[in-house]
Scaffold this motif. Structure first.
Motif, PDB file in Angstrom:
ATOM      1  N   THR A 116       0.816  -1.204   0.000  1.00  0.00           N
ATOM      2  CA  THR A 116       0.000   0.000   0.000  1.00  0.00           C
ATOM      3  C   THR A 116       0.853   1.259   0.000  1.00  0.00           C
ATOM      4  OG1 THR A 116      -0.139   0.186   2.414  1.00  0.00           O
ATOM      5  CG2 THR A 116      -1.746  -1.231   1.325  1.00  0.00           C
ATOM      6  N   GLN A 117       0.271   2.319  -0.528  1.00  0.00           N
ATOM      7  CA  GLN A 117       0.948   3.617  -0.568  1.00  0.00           C
ATOM      8  C   GLN A 117      -0.106   4.701  -0.479  1.00  0.00           C
ATOM      9  OE1 GLN A 117       3.396   4.169  -4.031  1.00  0.00           O
ATOM     10  NE2 GLN A 117       3.463   6.394  -3.776  1.00  0.00           N
ATOM     11  N   VAL A 142      -4.696  -7.630 -15.103  1.00  0.00           N
ATOM     12  CA  VAL A 142      -6.099  -7.253 -15.205  1.00  0.00           C
ATOM     13  C   VAL A 142      -6.400  -5.945 -14.472  1.00  0.00           C
ATOM     14  CG1 VAL A 142      -8.411  -7.961 -14.421  1.00  0.00           C
ATOM     15  CG2 VAL A 142      -6.948  -9.597 -15.579  1.00  0.00           C
ATOM     16  N   VAL A 143      -5.687  -5.707 -13.385  1.00  0.00           N
ATOM     17  CA  VAL A 143      -5.941  -4.534 -12.548  1.00  0.00           C
ATOM     18  C   VAL A 143      -4.711  -3.637 -12.550  1.00  0.00           C
ATOM     19  CG1 VAL A 143      -6.496  -3.716 -10.228  1.00  0.00           C
ATOM     20  CG2 VAL A 143      -7.511  -5.844 -11.079  1.00  0.00           C
ATOM     21  N   GLY A 144      -4.908  -2.353 -12.880  1.00  0.00           N
ATOM     22  CA  GLY A 144      -3.805  -1.407 -12.802  1.00  0.00           C
ATOM     23  C   GLY A 144      -3.457  -1.090 -11.368  1.00  0.00           C
ATOM     24  N   TRP A 195      -3.316   3.726  -2.440  1.00  0.00           N
ATOM     25  CA  TRP A 195      -3.207   2.755  -3.521  1.00  0.00           C
ATOM     26  C   TRP A 195      -2.802   1.421  -2.915  1.00  0.00           C
ATOM     27  CZ3 TRP A 195      -4.995   4.986  -7.687  1.00  0.00           C
ATOM     28  CH2 TRP A 195      -4.676   6.309  -8.012  1.00  0.00           C
ATOM     29  N   VAL A 196      -3.268   0.328  -3.505  1.00  0.00           N
ATOM     30  CA  VAL A 196      -2.827  -1.015  -3.120  1.00  0.00           C
ATOM     31  C   VAL A 196      -2.453  -1.746  -4.406  1.00  0.00           C
ATOM     32  CG1 VAL A 196      -3.372  -3.123  -1.872  1.00  0.00           C
ATOM     33  CG2 VAL A 196      -4.509  -0.982  -1.224  1.00  0.00           C
ATOM     34  N   GLN A 197      -1.218  -2.203  -4.479  1.00  0.00           N
ATOM     35  CA  GLN A 197      -0.753  -2.856  -5.703  1.00  0.00           C
ATOM     36  C   GLN A 197      -1.264  -4.294  -5.792  1.00  0.00           C
ATOM     37  OE1 GLN A 197       0.781  -1.366  -8.269  1.00  0.00           O
ATOM     38  NE2 GLN A 197       0.353   0.442  -7.022  1.00  0.00           N
TER      39      GLN A 197
END
Length: 287
Positions: free
Chosen positions: A5-6, A39-41, A29-31
Motif C-alpha cells: 500500500t501507498q 487485469v488490474v492497474g 493505492w494497493v498494488q
C-alpha cells in the motif's frame, strides 16, 4: 502500512482537482500481485468520517479506465461500475463511508465481466441483473474485513477468473498501449503509439475501443490532463510553461481542453486552488 500500500499524495498524478481534499480522507493505492497485475492497474481504497452536516465536494479528472468499486456508508450503491466520462467525475461526500475499488486495465472487463464497454453509462450500480459474473466477484471480494484482506481476495479471485477466461491478444495489446501512453504525458498521436508497438493505427484503435470504449487519442488526452492538474498544483505553476512542457500546440490548446473537462479555465482554477489551500492552512493553524 502493508508494503503493497501507498498513501495517495496530493502531489501525484491522481487527477483530484482539489488536492487538499486528500488530507480529509484516508486514501491509498494497493498494488495487485500475481496474475491480477494483468487485469488490474491498481486497487485503491478511501475511508472518511465527517461530523454532522459537513460535506466535501470532490471532483476528479479520472484516469481512462473502467473501475469496479465496493462502497459502504453514505454512498449511491454497494457495488458500482464507472467508466470515463467527458467531464470531471463529481460527488458530494458526506457522513461516513469506505470505498475499495479495482481500476481495471483494458483486459479487465473481458475477464471479470460480461459487459461491453460501449454499453456502460458513466456511473451505475453493479447488480446481479446487470452482470452476474462481476457482481459475484465483487461480493466475494467484499467479504474481506480489511483493505489487505480484500486485496488478497481480489488477487486470488481474479487469478481464478483468468484461468476460466484467458486474456487474448487484443486485450494484451490494449494493455500495452495504455502502459505506453501512461509512461509519458506529452502529446502523442495514436500513430506514434502504434509504431512503437509495431502494429497499425487501425489495429490499435480497435483494441482500445473494444476494451475501454476509447480511442488512443482520447486516452492520451485524459492522461495528459491528469498531468496538467498535477503541474497546476505545484508552486509557481504557469499555464504557458505547462503547455510547452506537455507538447500542446499552444497555451490556448491547453486552456480549451482543460475547460472542456474541468468546466473552468486553468487561470481561474489556479485562483480557486490557492484560496482552498489558504483555507486549509488557516484551519490547520487553528487546530
Amino acid at each position: 502500512m502493508n508494503p503493497r500500500t501507498q498513501a495517495i499524495e496530493d502531489t501525484e498524478r491522481s487527477g483530484v482537482l482539489t488536492p487538499s481534499n486528500l488530507r480529509r480522507f484516508e486514501a491509498e493505492w494497493v498494488q495487485p500481485s500475481g496474475a491480477a497485475c494483468d487485469v488490474v492497474g491498481s486497487y485503491w481504497a478511501v475511508r472518511w468520517q465527517f461530523p454532522g452536516d459537513e460535506a466535501v465536494a470532490q471532483r476528479i479528472v479520472d484516469f481512462p479506465a473502467i473501475t469496479l468499486s465496493i462502497e459502504d456508508g453514505d454512498v449511491p450503491a454497494p457495488f458500482m461500475v464507472t467508466t470515463v466520462r467527458p467531464d470531471a467525475w463529481s460527488r458530494v461526500i458526506r457522513g461516513r463511508g469506505t470505498v475499495f475499488a479495482l481500476r481495471l486495465k483494458p483486459a479487465g472487463l473481458h475477464v471479470l465481466s460480461d459487459l461491453e464497454p460501449t454499453s456502460l453509462t458513466v456511473e451505475q450500480a453493479l447488480t446481479c441483473e446487470l452482470d452476474p459474473r462481476a457482481f459475484e466477484a465483487m461480493r466475494a471480494i467484499a467479504a474481506g474485513h480489511s483493505i489487505a484482506e480484500r486485496a488478497s481476495r481480489a488477487d486470488r479471485i481474479i487469478a481464478e477468473m483468468i484461468r476460466e477466461r484467458p486474456i487474448g491478444t487484443t486485450h494484451a495489446l490494449a494493455n500495452a498501449a495504455v502502459d505506453a501512453l501512461t509512461s509519458s504525458a506529452r502529446v502523442r498521436s495514436g500513430r506514434a503509439v502504434a509504431d512503437r508497438l509495431g502494429i497499425s493505427e487501425r489495429t490499435l484503435q480497435r483494441a482500445l475501443r473494444s476494451t475501454i470504449g476509447l480511442g488512443p487519442n482520447d486516452v492520451a488526452r485524459r492522461i495528459r490532463l491528469q498531468e496538467v492538474v498535477r503541474l497546476l498544483s505545484t508552486p509557481g505553476a504557469d499555464t504557458a510553461s505547462i503547455a510547452a512542457e506537455l507538447g500542446y500546440v499552444d497555451q490556448a490548446h491547453l486552456i480549451n481542453e482543460f475547460r472542456a473537462v474541468a468546466g473552468t479555465t486553468p487561470g481561474r482554477y489556479l485562483r480557486d486552488l490557492r484560496r482552498s489551500l489558504e483555507g486549509v492552512s488557516t484551519t490547520d493553524g487553528g487546530a
